[in-house]
Design a protein around this motif. Structure first.
Motif, PDB file in Angstrom:
ATOM      1  N   TRP A   1      -6.808   1.735  -5.509  1.00  9.03           N
ATOM      2  CA  TRP A   1      -6.058   1.914  -4.262  1.00  9.03           C
ATOM      3  C   TRP A   1      -6.643   3.052  -3.437  1.00  9.03           C
ATOM      4  CZ3 TRP A   1      -3.157  -1.574  -2.138  1.00  9.03           C
ATOM      5  CH2 TRP A   1      -2.566  -2.551  -2.943  1.00  9.03           C
TER       6      TRP A   1
ATOM      7  N   ARG B   1       1.791   2.643  -3.222  1.00  7.45           N
ATOM      8  CA  ARG B   1       0.688   3.198  -4.020  1.00  7.45           C
ATOM      9  C   ARG B   1       0.268   4.580  -3.555  1.00  7.45           C
ATOM     10  NH1 ARG B   1       1.932  -1.885  -4.638  1.00  7.45           N
ATOM     11  NH2 ARG B   1       1.198  -2.842  -6.553  1.00  7.45           N
TER      12      ARG B   1
ATOM     13  N   MET C   1       0.828  -1.213   0.000  1.00  5.07           N
ATOM     14  CA  MET C   1       0.000   0.000   0.000  1.00  5.07           C
ATOM     15  C   MET C   1       0.858   1.257   0.000  1.00  5.07           C
ATOM     16  SD  MET C   1      -3.296  -0.448   2.355  1.00  5.07           S
ATOM     17  CE  MET C   1      -4.446  -1.763   2.086  1.00  5.07           C
TER      18      MET C   1
END
Length: 98
Positions: free
Chosen positions: A62, A42, A39
């Motif tokens: 995302w 992103r 994560m």
């Protein structure tokens, strides 16, 4: 010692090592620890003003995932960075920024 206890000890250690940095830099350093490598790659911490962290996210999928976790992420960022986080504002990248 359990992995959970070890992880908590590492987070406390990270918080102490961040004390010399600006609030925004502390939040940026805490970001990958808070949400994990996948994560964190992103999204990027882009700013911090009055308790609000701005995070730019690479795409819509995302963005939706991170928005759904915003309360937990804000709490962990505040705890690890030692900075007041009242909200995280997520924004998608514009097409010309990629």
């Amino acid at each position: 010692m359990s992995l959970e206890v070890m992880r908590d000890l590492l987070k406390v250690s990270l918080r102490r090592s961040l004390d010399a940095l600006s609030e925004e830099d502390r939040l940026a350093a805490a970001w990958p620890v808070v949400c994990g490598k996948a994560m964190a790659e992103r999204g990027t911490v882009m700013g911090y003003v009055d308790g609000v962290v701005r995070v730019q996210v690479e795409d819509g999928a995302w963005l939706r995932q991170l928005v759904s976790m915003r309360v937990q992420l804000a709490g962990e960022m505040a705890r690890i960075a030692g900075v007041k986080v009242s909200e995280i504002h997520f924004e998608g990248k514009r097409k010309n920024e990629r």
